[in-house]
Design an enzyme around this catalytic site. Structure first.
Site, mmCIF file in Angstrom:
data_model
loop_
_atom_site.group_PDB
_atom_site.id
_atom_site.type_symbol
_atom_site.label_atom_id
_atom_site.label_comp_id
_atom_site.label_asym_id
_atom_site.label_seq_id
_atom_site.Cartn_x
_atom_site.Cartn_y
_atom_site.Cartn_z
ATOM 1 N N LYS A 27 0.019 4.364 -0.352
ATOM 2 C CA LYS A 27 -0.606 5.568 0.185
ATOM 3 C C LYS A 27 -0.374 6.739 -0.795
ATOM 4 C CE LYS A 27 -0.196 3.557 4.720
ATOM 5 N NZ LYS A 27 -0.014 3.750 6.168
ATOM 6 N N HIS A 82 -9.488 1.477 5.643
ATOM 7 C CA HIS A 82 -8.186 1.725 6.276
ATOM 8 C C HIS A 82 -8.355 2.782 7.370
ATOM 9 C CE1 HIS A 82 -3.985 2.893 6.803
ATOM 10 N NE2 HIS A 82 -3.657 1.756 6.200
ATOM 11 N N GLY A 104 3.078 2.743 10.576
ATOM 12 C CA GLY A 104 4.050 3.804 10.347
ATOM 13 C C GLY A 104 4.784 4.273 11.584
ATOM 14 N N GLY A 118 3.171 -1.288 4.158
ATOM 15 C CA GLY A 118 3.159 0.142 3.887
ATOM 16 C C GLY A 118 4.484 0.644 3.358
ATOM 17 N N ASN A 164 0.851 -1.189 0.000
ATOM 18 C CA ASN A 164 0.000 0.000 0.000
ATOM 19 C C ASN A 164 0.889 1.243 0.000
ATOM 20 O OD1 ASN A 164 -1.950 1.963 0.347
ATOM 21 N ND2 ASN A 164 -2.340 1.485 2.496
ATOM 22 N N GLU A 216 -4.795 -4.442 11.056
ATOM 23 C CA GLU A 216 -3.747 -3.422 11.161
ATOM 24 C C GLU A 216 -3.940 -2.639 12.452
ATOM 25 O OE1 GLU A 216 -1.610 -1.727 7.397
ATOM 26 O OE2 GLU A 216 -3.604 -0.915 7.542
#
Length: 242
Positions: free
Chosen positions: A10, A98, A173, A226, A8, A167
């Protein structure tokens, strides 16, 4: 059950940066294909403007994933991207729910249900995200939160043609990763409550160093990656180590 890795991106990478990624990833894949399990599925979810570039990859196993879709079918909805448009591009997966969409854009259960219906209408596989905050985790509310989030959409979700992505919000992150034991416990809980054949993957600071321990767990069927998916070699190493 087959494993799957979904990157992903983003809101990262321009079109030219995406082209550069694909060229480098293709080289890595061709050099390391023998080290990657044949039954491993993998996809990348770039920004909308780069979706079509994924299909240009020489790595034909690389599937297209979208980061979002509209809850509406078509019409006067400026800025929206429909399920039909994604299907026409050859998209296979679409991320829905998400935590960043829930928190920043205030997406609620009704909207998420509509998005799931749109995805399924156009044969897209929903990757439905669930996760608890650090406060909820520390208060021992993980089970309650996760079950509640899935119960809110279970009336419309075809679990046999969907992926649930666990998640934990506190691990996205942050560099913090739920231990393999914690991830396994929650993913197992989801299968327990919504069907043992439900595909459940883990996301949250996944990288090439921790992927093997995560996907080696009985109830974890892959990962939603991510930041580590932005580097072609690192993403390739994640596939190798899966």
């Amino acid at each position: 059950m087959k494993k799957i890795i979904i990157g992903n991106w983003k809101m990262n990478k321009t079109v030219s940066e995406t082209r550069d990624f694909i060229q480098k990833f293709d080289i890595f894949y061709q050099e390391n294909v023998g080290k990657i399990k044949e039954d491993l599925d993998f996809a990348i979810a770039p920004s909308f403007i780069s979706l079509s570039l994924i299909s240009k990859s020489l790595t034909k196993k690389l599937e297209i994933a979208a980061q979002n879709l509209s809850q509406f079918d078509s019409g006067a909805f400026t800025g929206e991207i429909s399920g039909k448009m994604l299907q026409d591009l050859g998209t296979k997966y679409v991320i829905i729910g998400h935590s960043e969409r829930r928190e920043i854009f205030k997406e609620k259960d009704e909207e998420l249900k509509n998005k799931i219906l749109q995805a399924q209408k156009y044969d897209l596989i929903p990757v439905f995200c669930v996760g608890e905050s650090l406060l909820e985790f520390e208060a021992g509310l993980t089970k309650k939160v996760i079950i509640s989030q899935i119960n809110a959409i279970k009336s419309v979700l075809n679990f046999q043609k969907a992926i649930i992505a666990y998640e934990p919000i506190w691990a996205i992150g942050t560099g913090k990763t739920a231990t393999a034991a914690i991830a396994e416990k929650v993913c197992g809980l989801i299968k327990e409550n919504f069907g043992k054949n439900t595909m459940v993957i883990y996301g949250g600071s996944v990288n090439s160093k921790n992927i093997n321990e995560l996907v080696s767990q009985k109830s974890i069927d892959g990962a939603l990656v991510g930041g580590a998916s932005l580097d072609p070699e690192e993403f390739g190493k994640i596939l190798v180590n899966s």
